[in-house]
Design an enzyme around this catalytic site. Structure first.
Site, PDB file in Angstrom:
ATOM      1  N   HIS A 173    -119.573 -24.961  -5.705  1.00 14.84           N
ATOM      2  CA  HIS A 173    -120.333 -25.101  -7.039  1.00 14.84           C
ATOM      3  C   HIS A 173    -121.576 -24.615  -6.908  1.00 14.84           C
ATOM      4  CE1 HIS A 173    -121.320 -27.112 -10.605  1.00 14.84           C
ATOM      5  NE2 HIS A 173    -120.607 -28.261 -10.524  1.00 14.84           N
TER       6      HIS A 173
ATOM      7  N   CYS B 243    -124.702 -28.344 -14.833  1.00 12.45           N
ATOM      8  CA  CYS B 243    -123.455 -27.342 -14.128  1.00 12.45           C
ATOM      9  C   CYS B 243    -122.789 -26.653 -15.448  1.00 12.45           C
ATOM     10  CB  CYS B 243    -122.669 -28.156 -13.438  1.00 12.45           C
ATOM     11  SG  CYS B 243    -123.613 -29.067 -12.062  1.00 12.45           S
TER      12      CYS B 243
ATOM     13  N   HIS C  49    -112.997 -25.807 -14.281  1.00 18.53           N
ATOM     14  CA  HIS C  49    -114.297 -26.159 -13.607  1.00 18.53           C
ATOM     15  C   HIS C  49    -113.730 -26.632 -12.246  1.00 18.53           C
ATOM     16  CE1 HIS C  49    -118.189 -27.668 -13.309  1.00 18.53           C
ATOM     17  NE2 HIS C  49    -117.919 -28.872 -12.662  1.00 18.53           N
TER      18      HIS C  49
END
Length: 819
Positions: free
Chosen positions: A351, A184, A316
């Site tokens: 996400h 990620c 994030h």
């Protein structure tokens, strides 16, 4: 070599040798944006959604999520791939992640007006799951629908290296290409690499981006570890939990001088970046937030900024309890007394896995240029442990730079600092200091001790036998590693899969070979550049998704299926916390880690760096290769030899290799032995048809010529060629060099002794050759079946070593080591 018109045109734009550009002129300017996201499929649509405070999260329509605790998904809607791809491309590329990537990449190039051509341009790609939808087809066919197509093209699209090959073909680009997969944080790390390439002065333009498409097995995995939310995500607030998304974004990045000279519009500049490792856990972040803090601090330092000068942090903000709490600690520690505004654009798009970094940075860049900070949607009260300055309402603000950070499975962290066009900062020039190899190690079917393996090679041993461990009669070069703790009791192998065990042993032995001790005083300055072809087997997880009615997934397997898990295990086992990346550019990409590690050292991002590769053969892989007709069916190991006029087949092996790289100054300061200097490193791509085995040698020739040019050598100067034959038609590329320009050089390989170790064979053989050269013992006798190669005299003290490789995945690499 004949230079194409495109290459000539690109080179004509290069600065004259007498013009030495300043660091400011080499800043990485963002001149083009292409985006396909849950908020829209253009920069204008995305900006409008951000200004209206509208998210793209809704009940899933592409995937049946009825078995999961959440049915929400941030899907890309209104995307028409036919608007950006030709009919033949749509027929070839069926995986949605490739389609989004190609369309976003073309949009970024069109937006910038730049052309991607020649050796002064590069392509940097990122993904987490890559062609997972294509990979799922095999299991759907087996468990749910036998009529589902699963053939060579679909199989190829499921590989991590599918995107480099597809992008090279669709963009008609044959220059250097890098595929980063740190899960990620991948596209954020990719942007950092783009900055490095531009500021090196070797590149005028880089097309950088990432893509990931929603896939049911990925959703099942996050559902299994219980981190998804049934409600829309509320980062740093309540309720805790994440929503999954998808999308793609690309930037065209050019050196500032070139961009200004051609009158390009400039969205901003990448002025700092960092990567670092938690060295903590396969999936959970360090609860202290130490890795995240170190990453943000290093990115700001790289940009020459203090926290007080940063206008906003795009966090994030995954929404999960553990991640948000650890990140909030890191942000609070980083900001200190300064209340830097924090936002999370995951509240808009969920996400988006490997694409999330560049998608979020794009949102923040567009917002900065429009004079506002997008609020974190649904932020009400701070979640316990998340006491930071989260922006909860639309905030008009004029700011000229922001920091964007992402944190991933395996503790892979990355952050970038992006500034407005006219922002002034001071950074040192890129120093092209000599980089040397000070330690080598390999783990293969021949053994785990490098010296013992060389002795086996010198005795013409073949460690190839029936793959009984995998319940197969096929021949393979498998490693017998019953209890790795007996090899080194200082390494904690608990929980490691095979590929990570091989890599950890190779890494530790390379460090030991260099007499380089990693401890508290230097752990943050040692880096890892890892290459893998594929991660550990995902079979248990996939069977639990497609073979059970509740699609429950497998928690233990899911945490290890990301490509960067091996680098994460190595960093944890050896407590290496510095720069950390994983490359999945294709077969033989282990050699590209040498190029990457050298760049880290030249920019002073590490004091030492392990250039590594690792491979594991597992049962499902062997069966898939067999179904596709890609394995030799030999009765005897001695049948495995050069067959350059044969079909596309090989005989697999497994293992790992590691080289420890340092600056020459560092190595000499500690009186380390030096195996040789990295005189040159280069990469190139072939642009043959996607599903073809790329038999042409153009890409290989380009990489070799570039390496010779950088090292200021000619072919006659090369004493030894290191290569990694497969035992099929792919070998014709290197053979044409050995029988032509390098006919006076000896050649060594170890494939026919160990099996073809897809990512590692070249690096492994280079480690063997360097060890022989350092000890001044003759190289091992070759068993290729080619009389000229096998009978050629082998040097015991080669001064110029060329390691050159090329593969069906289109990537070619060349490294020259001078001794």
């Amino acid at each position: 070599m004949e230079i194409s018109n495109a290459t000539s045109n690109a080179l004509s734009n290069a600065p004259a040798a007498s013009e030495v550009p300043t660091p400011a002129q080499l800043e990485a300017a963002i001149t083009g944006i292409g985006i396909i996201s849950p908020l829209g499929c253009s920069a204008e649509e995305v900006l409008c959604a951000l200004k209206r405070g509208e998210d793209g999260i809704a009940e899933a329509s592409k995937i049946d999520m009825s078995k999961f605790s959440s049915r929400l998904l941030a899907e890309v809607r209104g995307f028409n791939p036919a608007a950006g791809m030709a009919e033949n491309e749509l027929r070839t590329f069926t995986d949605p992640f490739i389609r989004m990537a190609i369309c976003a990449a073309r949009a970024a190039l069109e937006d910038s007006g730049a052309k991607l051509a020649g050796r002064r341009a590069a392509l940097v790609l990122a993904s987490c799951n890559a062609g997972l939808n294509s990979g799922e087809a095999e299991y759907v066919k087996e468990y749910e629908n036998p009529s589902v197509r699963f053939d060579w093209s679909v199989c190829l699209q499921s590989e991590y290296y599918a995107l480099p090959k597809a992008a090279a073909k669709c963009l008609n680009f044959d220059g250097p290409c890098y595929m980063i997969n740190t899960a990620c944080s991948g596209s954020t790390a990719a942007i950092g690499l783009a900055q490095t390439l531009i500021e090196s002065g070797d590149f005028d333009a880089v097309l950088v981006g990432g893509a990931d498409a929603a896939a049911i097995s990925n959703c099942a995995g996050f559902n299994a570890i219980r981190v998804v939310s049934a409600e829309k995500i509320a980062p740093f607030s309540l309720p805790a939990g994440m929503n999954i998304g998808e999308g793609a974004a690309f930037w065209t990045v050019e050196n500032l001088r070139r961009a200004l000279a051609r009158g390009a519009k400039i969205y901003g500049k990448v002025i700092g970046h960092s990567t670092a490792a938690d060295a903590h856990h396969p999936t959970q972040p360090d609860p202290r937030g130490d890795g995240a803090f170190r990453t943000m601090r290093a990115a700001a330092q790289d940009a020459g900024l203090s926290p007080s000068q940063i206008g906003c942090i795009n966090a994030h903000g995954s929404g999960t309890a553990a991640n948000d709490r650890a990140e909030a600690k890191a942000i609070a520690r980083f900001c200190g007394e300064f209340k830097v505004p924090v936002t999370s654009t995951k509240s808009y798009m969920g996400h988006c896995m490997g694409a999330t970094g560049i998608l979020e940075a794009t949102c923040q860049l567009l917002s900065m240029n429009d004079g506002f900070i997008p609020p974190t949607l649904r932020y009400t009260l701070p979640r316990p442990g998340c006491d930071i300055s989260v922006v909860s309402k639309p905030e008009r603000k004029n700011y000229s730079c922001f920091l964007s950070a992402n944190y991933a499975f395996a503790g892979s962290n990355a952050a970038i600092v992006v500034a407005s066009r006219d922002f002034k900062n001071s950074r040192p020039a890129f120093a092209k200091v000599p980089v040397v190899v000070s330690g080598v190690a390999a783990v293969s079917a021949l053994g785990t001790e490098t010296d013992a393996q060389i002795e086996a090679l010198r005795n013409s041993a073949r460690a190839i036998r029936p793959a009984s461990r995998l319940k197969s009669e096929r021949l393979a070069g498998l490693i017998d590693l019953p209890n790795p703790r007996k090899l080194d009791r200082r390494i904690d192998f608990s929980g490691m899969n095979s590929i990570s065990s091989y890599a950890a042993i190779a890494a530790k032995r390379a460090l030991d070979d260099a007499s380089y001790a990693v401890g508290r005083g230097n752990s943050e300055s040692v880096g890892i550049a890892m290459a893998v072809c594929r991660a550990s087997s995902n079979e248990k997880h996939m069977e639990a998704v497609f073979g059970t009615p509740d699609r429950r997934g497998d928690i233990g397997c899911f945490s290890n299926v990301t490509a960067n898990s091996t680098a994460g295990w190595v960093s944890k086992a050896l407590e290496i916390k510095g720069a950390n990346t994983t490359l999945t550019s294709g077969l033989n990409a282990g050699l590209q880690t040498v190029e990457y590690a050298r760049a880290l050292l030249r920019e002073n991002r590490a004091s030492a760096c392990l250039a590594m590769a690792a491979d594991e053969v597992y049962a499902r892989q062997l069966k898939a290769y067999e179904k596709l007709g890609a394995l030799w069916d030999f009765e005897s190991p001695s049948d495995f030899r050069l067959r350059a006029d044969s079909d596309f087949k090989t005989l697999l092996g497994e293992g790992a290799a590691a080289l420890l790289l340092e600056t020459e100054e560092s190595a000499r300061a500690r009186n380390a032995k030096i195996y040789g200097e990295i005189s040159a490193a280069a990469s190139a791509m072939d642009i043959d048809e996607f599903a073809s085995p790329n038999p042409a040698s153009r890409g290989l020739m380009s990489a070799v010529e570039a390496a010779l040019g950088e090292a200021k050598l000619v072919a006659a100067d090369i004493d030894l060629v290191v290569w990694a034959p497969r035992g099929d038609s792919q070998d014709g590329k290197i053979l044409s060099l050995l029988n032509g320009r390098f006919r006076n050089a000896a050649a060594v390989a170890s494939t026919f002794n160990t099996g073809y170790v897809e990512t590692s064979s070249a690096l492994m053989t280079l480690a063997y050759a360097l060890k022989c050269a350092e000890k001044k013992i003759p190289m091992w006798r070759q068993i290729t079946g080619d009389v000229r190669i096998d009978r050629a005299p082998l040097p015991d003290d080669p001064k110029r070593i060329l390691c050159a490789v090329s593969s069906h995945s289109g990537n070619s690499h060349a490294v020259i080591i001078s001794r």
